[in-house]
Design a protein around this motif. Structure first.
Motif, PDB file in Angstrom:
ATOM      1  N   SER A   1      -3.652 -47.291  38.928  1.00  0.00           N
ATOM      2  CA  SER A   1      -2.244 -47.496  39.319  1.00  0.00           C
ATOM      3  C   SER A   1      -1.461 -46.457  38.884  1.00  0.00           C
ATOM      4  CB  SER A   1      -1.869 -48.805  38.413  1.00  0.00           C
ATOM      5  OG  SER A   1      -1.863 -48.627  37.361  1.00  0.00           O
ATOM      6  N   ILE A   2      -0.378 -46.251  39.514  1.00  0.00           N
ATOM      7  CA  ILE A   2       0.633 -45.289  39.298  1.00  0.00           C
ATOM      8  C   ILE A   2       2.036 -46.029  38.677  1.00  0.00           C
ATOM      9  CG2 ILE A   2       2.455 -43.831  40.368  1.00  0.00           C
ATOM     10  CD1 ILE A   2       0.353 -43.031  42.403  1.00  0.00           C
ATOM     11  N   ASP A   3       2.300 -45.385  37.287  1.00  0.00           N
ATOM     12  CA  ASP A   3       3.627 -45.951  36.641  1.00  0.00           C
ATOM     13  C   ASP A   3       4.764 -45.356  37.258  1.00  0.00           C
ATOM     14  OD1 ASP A   3       2.010 -46.325  33.387  1.00  0.00           O
ATOM     15  OD2 ASP A   3       1.891 -47.584  35.290  1.00  0.00           O
ATOM     16  N   ALA A   4       4.898 -44.145  37.577  1.00  0.00           N
ATOM     17  CA  ALA A   4       5.863 -43.354  37.775  1.00  0.00           C
ATOM     18  C   ALA A   4       5.613 -42.153  38.534  1.00  0.00           C
ATOM     19  CB  ALA A   4       6.884 -43.236  36.788  1.00  0.00           C
ATOM     20  N   MET A   5       6.484 -41.674  39.376  1.00  0.00           N
ATOM     21  CA  MET A   5       6.282 -40.504  39.957  1.00  0.00           C
ATOM     22  C   MET A   5       7.574 -39.697  40.350  1.00  0.00           C
ATOM     23  SD  MET A   5       4.050 -41.356  43.478  1.00  0.00           S
ATOM     24  CE  MET A   5       5.037 -42.585  43.810  1.00  0.00           C
ATOM     25  N   GLY A   6       7.448 -38.445  39.640  1.00  0.00           N
ATOM     26  CA  GLY A   6       8.645 -37.854  39.756  1.00  0.00           C
ATOM     27  C   GLY A   6       8.761 -35.993  39.975  1.00  0.00           C
ATOM     28  N   TRP A   7      10.016 -35.656  39.680  1.00  0.00           N
ATOM     29  CA  TRP A   7      10.075 -34.013  39.767  1.00  0.00           C
ATOM     30  C   TRP A   7      10.661 -33.547  39.032  1.00  0.00           C
ATOM     31  CZ3 TRP A   7       7.537 -31.534  43.813  1.00  0.00           C
ATOM     32  CH2 TRP A   7       7.103 -32.207  44.954  1.00  0.00           C
ATOM     33  N   TYR A   8      10.122 -32.513  38.486  1.00  0.00           N
ATOM     34  CA  TYR A   8      10.701 -31.539  37.237  1.00  0.00           C
ATOM     35  C   TYR A   8      10.846 -30.326  37.705  1.00  0.00           C
ATOM     36  CZ  TYR A   8       9.323 -35.301  33.794  1.00  0.00           C
ATOM     37  OH  TYR A   8       9.173 -36.310  33.109  1.00  0.00           O
ATOM     38  N   ARG A   9      11.804 -29.401  36.991  1.00  0.00           N
ATOM     39  CA  ARG A   9      11.975 -28.036  37.606  1.00  0.00           C
ATOM     40  C   ARG A   9      12.135 -27.145  36.057  1.00  0.00           C
ATOM     41  NH1 ARG A   9      17.994 -28.428  40.436  1.00  0.00           N
ATOM     42  NH2 ARG A   9      19.219 -28.585  38.664  1.00  0.00           N
ATOM     43  N   GLN A  10      11.787 -25.962  36.329  1.00  0.00           N
ATOM     44  CA  GLN A  10      12.173 -24.907  35.309  1.00  0.00           C
ATOM     45  C   GLN A  10      12.703 -23.538  35.830  1.00  0.00           C
ATOM     46  OE1 GLN A  10       8.696 -24.315  32.865  1.00  0.00           O
ATOM     47  NE2 GLN A  10       9.806 -23.653  31.283  1.00  0.00           N
ATOM     48  N   ALA A  11      13.793 -23.363  35.236  1.00  0.00           N
ATOM     49  CA  ALA A  11      14.339 -22.109  35.770  1.00  0.00           C
ATOM     50  C   ALA A  11      14.370 -20.940  34.768  1.00  0.00           C
ATOM     51  CB  ALA A  11      15.967 -22.412  35.908  1.00  0.00           C
TER      52      ALA A  11
ATOM     53  N   GLN B   1      14.486 -24.552  29.532  1.00  0.00           N
ATOM     54  CA  GLN B   1      13.345 -25.591  29.362  1.00  0.00           C
ATOM     55  C   GLN B   1      13.040 -26.384  30.741  1.00  0.00           C
ATOM     56  OE1 GLN B   1      14.866 -27.916  26.074  1.00  0.00           O
ATOM     57  NE2 GLN B   1      13.482 -26.542  24.728  1.00  0.00           N
ATOM     58  N   ARG B   2      11.861 -26.889  30.844  1.00  0.00           N
ATOM     59  CA  ARG B   2      11.634 -27.898  32.143  1.00  0.00           C
ATOM     60  C   ARG B   2      12.409 -28.986  31.817  1.00  0.00           C
ATOM     61  NH1 ARG B   2       5.371 -28.659  33.768  1.00  0.00           N
ATOM     62  NH2 ARG B   2       5.706 -26.211  33.687  1.00  0.00           N
ATOM     63  N   GLU B   3      13.122 -29.614  32.918  1.00  0.00           N
ATOM     64  CA  GLU B   3      13.939 -30.798  32.903  1.00  0.00           C
ATOM     65  C   GLU B   3      13.426 -31.647  34.000  1.00  0.00           C
ATOM     66  OE1 GLU B   3      18.111 -29.941  33.828  1.00  0.00           O
ATOM     67  OE2 GLU B   3      17.554 -28.766  35.487  1.00  0.00           O
ATOM     68  N   LEU B   4      13.684 -32.851  33.892  1.00  0.00           N
ATOM     69  CA  LEU B   4      13.512 -33.954  34.892  1.00  0.00           C
ATOM     70  C   LEU B   4      14.719 -34.093  35.905  1.00  0.00           C
ATOM     71  CD1 LEU B   4      12.116 -36.461  35.835  1.00  0.00           C
ATOM     72  CD2 LEU B   4      13.951 -37.696  34.397  1.00  0.00           C
ATOM     73  N   VAL B   5      14.247 -33.840  36.915  1.00  0.00           N
ATOM     74  CA  VAL B   5      15.194 -33.534  38.202  1.00  0.00           C
ATOM     75  C   VAL B   5      15.429 -35.184  38.916  1.00  0.00           C
ATOM     76  CG1 VAL B   5      15.653 -32.846  40.495  1.00  0.00           C
ATOM     77  CG2 VAL B   5      14.564 -31.361  38.743  1.00  0.00           C
ATOM     78  N   ALA B   6      14.243 -35.918  39.005  1.00  0.00           N
ATOM     79  CA  ALA B   6      14.210 -37.119  39.655  1.00  0.00           C
ATOM     80  C   ALA B   6      13.168 -38.056  39.505  1.00  0.00           C
ATOM     81  CB  ALA B   6      14.689 -37.199  41.083  1.00  0.00           C
TER      82      ALA B   6
END
Length: 120
Positions: free
Chosen positions: A30-40, A44-49
């Protein structure tokens, strides 16, 4: 082993749009959550959505109103529609899936990263 394959990155001028896709495959109970992170660069890597299993979404303040996260549960795929892109959106974008496998506790899987470059 769960694998995430990302696609959709590229270069675009400010004000343009891109859509990122991430497909998960493997032994997923099962999947609890799906998301996108980014790192410039230099940051630091940050949560986008993120989108939870029940459909609730959350966004970084910097992208609210411009980005939309969605999913296709049947395909275990998450999307990120990015509109009105700004140069400050330039980063490597990583897909993340929090899932439960055969041992029934939550673990993380990460995509390989896809470069998004927005020029002025």
């Amino acid at each position: 082993q769960v694998q995430l394959v990302e696609s959709g990155g590229g270069s675009v001028q400010a004000g343009g749009s891109l859509r990122l896709s991430c497909a998960a495959s493997g032994s997923i109970f099962s999947i609890d959550a799906m998301g996108w992170y980014r790192q410039a660069p230099g940051k630091q890597r940050e949560l986008v959505a993120v989108i939870a299993s029940g459909g609730n979404t959350d966004y970084a303040d910097s992208v609210k109103g411009r980005f939309t996260i969605s999913r296709d549960n049947g395909k275990n795929t998450v999307y990120l529609q990015m509109n009105s892109l700004k140069p400050e959106d330039t980063a490597v974008y990583y897909c993340n899936v929090k899932y439960r496998g055969s041992r029934h506790y939550t673990v993380d899987a990460w995509g390989q990263g896809t470069q998004v470059t927005v020029s002025s």
